[in-house]
Design a protein around this motif. Sequence first.
Motif, PDB file in Angstrom:
ATOM      1  N   SER A 144      43.140  47.830  41.409  1.00  0.00           N
ATOM      2  CA  SER A 144      41.894  47.132  41.695  1.00  0.00           C
ATOM      3  C   SER A 144      41.539  46.159  40.571  1.00  0.00           C
ATOM      4  O   SER A 144      41.106  45.036  40.821  1.00  0.00           O
ATOM      5  CB  SER A 144      40.778  48.161  41.879  1.00  0.00           C
ATOM      6  OG  SER A 144      39.557  47.531  42.056  1.00  0.00           O
ATOM      7  N   ARG A 200      43.787  43.098  40.755  1.00  0.00           N
ATOM      8  CA  ARG A 200      43.352  42.164  41.811  1.00  0.00           C
ATOM      9  C   ARG A 200      42.118  41.389  41.358  1.00  0.00           C
ATOM     10  O   ARG A 200      41.990  40.194  41.631  1.00  0.00           O
ATOM     11  CB  ARG A 200      43.068  42.925  43.099  1.00  0.00           C
ATOM     12  CG  ARG A 200      44.305  43.268  43.895  1.00  0.00           C
ATOM     13  CD  ARG A 200      43.937  43.724  45.288  1.00  0.00           C
ATOM     14  NE  ARG A 200      43.121  44.916  45.269  1.00  0.00           N
ATOM     15  CZ  ARG A 200      43.541  46.141  45.573  1.00  0.00           C
ATOM     16  NH1 ARG A 200      44.794  46.329  45.937  1.00  0.00           N
ATOM     17  NH2 ARG A 200      42.723  47.162  45.535  1.00  0.00           N
ATOM     18  N   ASP A 256      36.967  45.023  43.493  1.00  0.00           N
ATOM     19  CA  ASP A 256      38.015  44.529  42.596  1.00  0.00           C
ATOM     20  C   ASP A 256      37.443  43.630  41.508  1.00  0.00           C
ATOM     21  O   ASP A 256      37.751  43.785  40.327  1.00  0.00           O
ATOM     22  CB  ASP A 256      39.074  43.754  43.381  1.00  0.00           C
ATOM     23  CG  ASP A 256      39.778  44.610  44.410  1.00  0.00           C
ATOM     24  OD1 ASP A 256      39.779  45.859  44.249  1.00  0.00           O
ATOM     25  OD2 ASP A 256      40.326  44.050  45.368  1.00  0.00           O
TER      26      ASP A 256
END
Length: 121
Positions: free
Chosen positions: A3, A6, A52
Motif C-alpha cells: 500500500s 502504491r 494508499d
Amino acid sequence: MLSILRGFLILTAFLMLGDITVELFALPISSGVAGMLLLTFWLLLRRRLSHDLGAASQPLIGMLALLIMPGVVGIFFQADEFSGQWLTIFIALILGTLLSSLTTLWLMQRLVATPRERPHE
C-alpha cells in the motif's frame, strides 16, 4: 507495505505531472509545487483520500521540516540579492505560511475521516 509503495507511486506520478506542466506551459514555479497543486485539485475532485496515498504520506508529514530546510538555508547564501526587500519577503513568508497552514487544515478536515461518537450505553 504494498500500500505504501502504491502511495509513493501516486506521489511520484503527480511530481512528474507537475514537471510536465511546468515545462509545457513555461510556468515560473517548481515542478514539486505544480505537482502538489495538481494533487490537491485531484483530491478535491475525488473528495476522499485513498488508503494508499494516506499510508505513504503519513510518514512524510513528520519530516516536513527537513524537506523545507534546504530552501531556507539557501536564502542566507543569497542575502545580498535581497537587500532592501526584506519587508516584502517577510510579509510574503508570513502570508504564505498562514495560507498554507489554513489550506492544509481545511483539506484535512474535509478529507480525513473522523471517528463518529458512540451513543452512551
